[in-house]
Design an enzyme around this catalytic site. Structure first.
Site, short mmCIF file in Angstrom:
data_model
loop_
_atom_site.label_atom_id
_atom_site.label_comp_id
_atom_site.label_asym_id
_atom_site.label_seq_id
_atom_site.Cartn_x
_atom_site.Cartn_y
_atom_site.Cartn_z
CB VAL A 1 -0.76 0.02 1.11
CG1 VAL A 1 -1.77 1.43 1.28
CG2 VAL A 1 -2.09 -1.06 1.19
CB THR B 1 6.03 -2.96 14.52
OG1 THR B 1 7.22 -3.70 14.41
CG2 THR B 1 5.79 -1.88 13.19
CE1 TYR C 1 -1.89 -5.91 10.84
CE2 TYR C 1 -4.10 -6.88 10.73
CZ TYR C 1 -2.97 -6.21 10.47
OH TYR C 1 -3.38 -5.26 9.24
CB THR D 1 -6.34 -3.45 0.40
OG1 THR D 1 -7.12 -2.77 1.35
CG2 THR D 1 -5.89 -2.48 -0.88
P1 NAD Z 1 3.29 -4.60 3.86
O1 NAD Z 1 3.66 -5.70 4.20
O2 NAD Z 1 3.50 -4.55 2.37
O3 NAD Z 1 3.62 -3.30 4.17
C1 NAD Z 1 3.92 -2.95 5.27
C2 NAD Z 1 5.60 -2.35 5.56
O4 NAD Z 1 6.14 -1.91 6.75
C3 NAD Z 1 6.46 -2.98 4.75
O5 NAD Z 1 7.22 -2.32 3.89
C4 NAD Z 1 7.60 -3.51 6.17
O6 NAD Z 1 8.94 -3.61 5.70
C5 NAD Z 1 7.15 -2.36 6.84
N1 NAD Z 1 7.64 -2.33 8.41
C6 NAD Z 1 7.22 -3.68 8.97
N2 NAD Z 1 7.54 -3.51 10.20
C7 NAD Z 1 8.39 -2.51 10.29
C8 NAD Z 1 9.14 -1.79 11.21
N3 NAD Z 1 9.30 -2.01 12.63
N4 NAD Z 1 9.79 -0.46 10.94
C9 NAD Z 1 10.02 0.06 9.67
N5 NAD Z 1 8.91 -0.74 8.56
C10 NAD Z 1 8.51 -1.68 8.98
O7 NAD Z 1 1.58 -4.53 4.05
P2 NAD Z 1 0.52 -3.49 3.38
O8 NAD Z 1 -0.53 -4.50 2.74
O9 NAD Z 1 0.99 -2.42 2.38
O10 NAD Z 1 0.02 -2.73 4.86
C11 NAD Z 1 0.24 -1.39 5.11
C12 NAD Z 1 -0.62 -1.01 6.21
O11 NAD Z 1 -2.14 -1.12 5.85
C13 NAD Z 1 -0.39 -1.90 7.43
O12 NAD Z 1 -0.19 -1.19 8.60
C14 NAD Z 1 -1.36 -2.83 7.68
O13 NAD Z 1 -1.53 -3.30 8.83
C15 NAD Z 1 -2.56 -2.01 7.04
N6 NAD Z 1 -3.86 -2.80 6.35
C16 NAD Z 1 -3.54 -3.39 5.02
C17 NAD Z 1 -4.57 -4.10 4.69
C18 NAD Z 1 -4.39 -4.98 3.42
O14 NAD Z 1 -5.41 -5.61 2.93
N7 NAD Z 1 -3.38 -4.86 2.60
C19 NAD Z 1 -5.69 -4.26 5.47
C20 NAD Z 1 -5.89 -3.62 6.58
C21 NAD Z 1 -4.61 -2.84 7.10
#
Ligand code: NAD
Ligand code: UDP
Ligand code: UDP
Length: 343
Positions: free
Chosen positions: A39, A117, A170, A200
């Site tokens: 995202v 985190t 989580y 998403t």
């Molecule tokens: P993703 O895993 O692709 O992205 C998360 C990013 O955070 C990664 O680049 C990872 O390297 C980084 N990260 C993780 N821990 C870290 C830390 N301690 N320090 C620095 N960077 C760190 O996931 P995404 O799907 O892009 O999700 C992005 C956000 O949206 C998240 O917070 C997730 O909880 C939220 N979200 C996503 C969805 C979905 O369906 N994709 C749904 C609900 C919520």
């Protein structure tokens, strides 16, 4: 020699996607934690093209440089390899706080780190927002509703979460992150925005992160069995990533500070979803059932009245067209990984 060298450098000069010019007054300094993820990297693209200065902090746990490499070297862009569990001191106007593992296999891989985190990391981002008097948007999740007893889920629903189950690191991590946002808003007048994001999907999802969309598309593309966990009667509602990015930007810049659901209410059972993907890929996969996941929410669908009325936002991309774009992306990725194996 120098002239030749400059000529050759110019020839190989990197070109960037087109960026709008913003005057100093309109240009914001924006931090995106987790900006190298799925995202986050799409959000980076939108904000860069709008002409803002964007800094990404990411520890590359699930993100990768390749997602943002087209901006590396651009004068408005900066990428910092940093774990947000440690403090971070920079000067910004807005923070999109997305850093957190997001798919069940990833967040369960190291539950303690997931909790740190979302708690210590979020605390640091809020401390930063407080010091710079900036605004923070938290990427929260529909998982705060747990296995919901109300359908569809409005923001007023408090949720039904098992505090000690496998998903708790989580779910509870995000719940306390929300709590922290409103505690900082109350105590230190930090401006906060909370997006409760529903499932998403889209290009740049990780191939192997175990989410249903990536699993099913990859299985169908490779004529492997499509793995439905349990009976497949559980439901999810899937939103395409460009709709989410639009919603996040609208929420950040709105005056509404309570949580907002961002998702597409188009709901399907997982079994139907398996059939839809199989049909669109046109593969020969059969559908097989695997044991159900512990505490797997049985249904999930956003009530998006608040987003519609407060943000004038609603999803535009249909699931079918989003899935087709994602299938094309995964086809390319498979081709790429086969090719790089040979070399
Ligand atoms: P993703 O895993 O692709 O992205 C998360 C990013 O955070 C990664 O680049 C990872 O390297 C980084 N990260 C993780 N821990 C870290 C830390 N301690 N320090 C620095 N960077 C760190 O996931 P995404 O799907 O892009 O999700 C992005 C956000 O949206 C998240 O917070 C997730 O909880 C939220 N979200 C996503 C969805 C979905 O369906 N994709 C749904 C609900 C919520
Ligand atoms: N923090 C940070 N960057 C900043 C300001 C604060 O990472 O620019 C961290 C800080 O190290 C602290 C957390 O954010 O651990 C919370 O900050 P706050 O000011 O609320 O708490 P305090 O520093 O008073 O404990
Ligand atoms: N699921 C499945 N097969 C898979 C991956 C997931 O049947 O290969 C199911 C999973 O049990 C859940 C739904 O699909 O009911 C969505 O799972 P995902 O991990 O994508 O996201 P969640 O909404 O559970 O966070």
């Amino acid at each position: 020699y120098l002239k030749e060298r400059i000529k050759s450098l110019e020839k190989g000069k990197k070109t960037y996607p087109e960026v709008k010019f913003l005057t100093y007054k309109d240009r914001k300094r924006i931090l995106i934690s987790g900006g190298a993820g799925f995202v986050g990297s799409h959000l980076v693209d939108r904000l860069m093209m709008e002409g803002h200065e964007v800094t990404v902090v990411d520890n590359f746990f699930t993100g990768r440089k390749r997602n943002v490499e087209h901006w590396l070297g651009h004068e408005n862009f900066e990428l910092i390899n940093h774990d947000i569990v440690n403090p971070l001191f920079i000067e910004v106007d807005q923070i999109y706080h997305l850093a957190s593992p997001a798919s069940p296999p990833n967040y369960m891989y190291n539950p303690v780190k997931t909790i740190k985190t979302n708690t210590i990391g979020t605390n640091n981002m809020l401390g930063l927002a407080k010091r710079v008097r900036g605004r923070l948007l938290l990427a929260s999740t529909s998982e705060v509703y747990g296995d919901p007893e109300i359908h569809p889920q409005p923001e007023t629903y408090w949720g039904h979460v098992n505090p000690i189950g496998p998903r708790a690191c989580y779910d509870e991590g995000k719940r306390v992150a929300e709590t922290m946002c409103y505690a900082y808003a109350k105590q230190d007048a930090v401006q906060v925005r909370v997006a409760r994001i529903f499932n998403t999907f889209g290009p740049r999802m990780h191939m192997n992160d175990g989410r249903v969309v990536s699993n099913f598309i990859l299985q169908a593309l490779q004529d492997e069995p499509i793995t439905v966990y349990g009976e497949g009667t559980q439901t999810r509602s899937f939103q395409y990533v460009s709709d989410l990015v639009e919603g996040l930007i609208k929420l950040m810049n709105s005056n509404y500070s309570q949580p907002v659901n961002l998702g597409n209410p188009d709901e399907h059972t997982i079994l139907d979803f398996a059939k839809i993907i199989n049909g669109l890929v046109g593969g020969k996969s059969k559908i097989v059932h695997k044991p159900a996941m512990t505490d797997d929410p049985r249904k999930r669908k956003p009530d998006i009245k608040v987003a519609k009325s407060q943000l004038r936002w609603q999803p535009k991309v249909s699931m079918m067209s989003g899935i087709n774009k994602t299938i094309e992306y995964f086809r390319g990725e498979l081709h790429r990984s086969r090719h790089s194996e040979r070399n």
